[in-house]
Enzyme design. Structure first.
Site, short mmCIF file in Angstrom:
data_model
loop_
_atom_site.label_atom_id
_atom_site.label_comp_id
_atom_site.label_asym_id
_atom_site.label_seq_id
_atom_site.Cartn_x
_atom_site.Cartn_y
_atom_site.Cartn_z
N GLU A 60 0.82 -1.21 0.00
CA GLU A 60 0.00 0.00 0.00
C GLU A 60 0.86 1.26 0.00
OE1 GLU A 60 -2.23 -3.00 2.70
OE2 GLU A 60 -0.19 -2.62 1.99
N CYS A 92 -0.53 0.21 7.55
CA CYS A 92 -1.00 0.58 6.22
C CYS A 92 -2.41 1.16 6.27
CB CYS A 92 -0.96 -0.63 5.29
SG CYS A 92 0.71 -1.20 4.93
N ASP A 208 21.78 -38.40 -5.69
CA ASP A 208 21.76 -37.22 -6.56
C ASP A 208 22.87 -36.22 -6.26
OD1 ASP A 208 19.50 -38.37 -7.56
OD2 ASP A 208 18.09 -36.94 -6.69
N GLY A 305 13.88 -38.04 -0.83
CA GLY A 305 13.39 -38.94 -1.86
C GLY A 305 12.09 -39.65 -1.51
#
Length: 372
Positions: A60, A92, A208, A305
């Site tokens: 805002e 705000c 991996d 995994g």
């Protein structure tokens, strides 16, 4: 729960614009929510903005700054109820009042105990307020960890899986298999920036050798921590994530009966080691979540995994699923994405968070668990 407010066609368009631009704040403001704001006067957009940095001006304030004097008499469309507390920035709600905004339309009610109440403050000042315009599930979809931790003292957990059309994640167990393409990989890196931690099992580390950092996109405002669930604490000492512990912290959760030698080896490599109780399937994931919360971690993205993913699903610990589906098949001998007893899991609780989206040839499906 308040019912969604009725909107005109113009209201819907401007509010969707606010929702869209808010997403540019992903990874830059968490644990605060992403928020967008559009200011409209006499049918014309006079200013817009989004929350772009943690501790920086809210959406805002940015929009008001861009609108200048054009904000007087304008309508503000905000994706989240304007905040009503003074934290790193002023409220705000007060800023909108002082700028002369005459109407505010907001999408989701603020669930925060400290930050909610902006709509009431605006109404008390004579500003016309319409909201919440969305159902609670829409607010959850945009800011899942923020909504989750507003009512629960445990981390929000998302599970990311890259799967083939026949529901496989690798050609066989322990073998690294590329499923999705480069566009999907970039999106995964972007997603990482919006989480406090990325988590994998020790099997994924061995198969991996991932780094688990967000290298393909702009960095988030803090490095995402890297979690490893190690049922067997003897991780490879030359693992990629242990070679760059300075890039982002590495935390390894090991059984509480793990050998002192294994723990010392990990700590010598720069990892933070957390011995936790064990359960039937390995490390107690509830204990992992409790320790994570104590570490200040409010959101975790699990990237596998299969064993860890299956345990999280079986124990109802997953609040969101990111499924990247690739147009290929791996066959019956490949490693399945879900455990053999997957039909017994609580799939009825999951519903789409967004429309599916394409990343190159791959399709991303995002599902949220409706019970939170």
């Amino acid at each position: 729960m308040r019912e969604p407010a009725a909107l005109s066609q113009a209201d819907v368009l401007h509010l969707e614009r606010a929702r869209s631009i808010a997403r540019a704040g992903w990874g830059r403001v968490h644990p605060n929510p992403i928020v967008g704001c559009v200011l409209v006067r006499d049918g014309e957009v006079v200013g817009e903005g989004f929350h772009a940095s943690f501790g920086g001006p809210h959406a805002e304030i940015v929009a008001l700054g861009r609108a200048g004097s054009g904000a007087e008499g304008a309508t503000a469309y905000v994706s989240l109820e304007p905040c009503d507390h003074r934290g790193k920035t002023p409220p705000c709600s007060r800023a909108l009042i002082q700028a002369g905004v005459v109407k505010v339309v907001y999408g989701a009610a603020d669930p925060g105990a400290a930050s909610a109440g902006g709509g009431d403050t605006l109404r008390a000042a004579g500003v016309s307020v319409v909201g919440p315009a969305w159902g609670e599930h829409v607010g959850w979809a945009e800011n899942p960890a923020f909504f989750h931790t507003s009512v629960r003292e445990s981390p929000f957990v998302a599970l990311k899986l890259a799967i083939s059309l026949d529901g496989r994640i690798a050609a066989r167990g322990g073998l690294r298999t590329r499923i999705t393409g480069p566009q999907a990989e970039t999106e995964v890196h972007r997603l990482r920036t919006g989480f406090d931690a990325v988590m994998v099992g020790d099997g994924t580390v061995r198969a991996d050798d991932p780094r688990l950092t967000a290298r393909l996109v702009d960095a988030g405002h803090v490095p995402t921590r890297r979690f490893v669930i190690a049922s067997e604490p003897d991780l490879p000492v030359d693992a990629a994530l242990l070679r760059d512990v300075d890039a982002a912290p590495v935390h390894v959760f090991v059984p509480e009966d793990a050998s002192e030698a294994a723990i010392e080896t990990l700590e010598t490599r720069g990892a933070h080691v957390h011995p936790v109780p064990t359960a039937a399937d390995g490390v107690d994931l509830g204990a992992v979540q409790r320790v994570s919360w104590e570490l200040g971690v409010r959101s975790i993205l699990c990237e596998g995994g299969a064993r860890l993913a299956g345990s999280l699903l079986r124990e109802d610990r997953v609040h969101r699923l990111y499924l990247f589906v690739a147009p290929l098949t791996l066959g019956a001998g490949a490693l399945g994405a879900f455990p053999d007893d997957a039909e017994s899991l609580s799939w009825g609780q999951f519903e789409p968070a967004y429309e599916p989206s394409a990343f190159g040839r791959d399709t991303l499906i995002v599902l949220d668990r409706r019970d939170g």
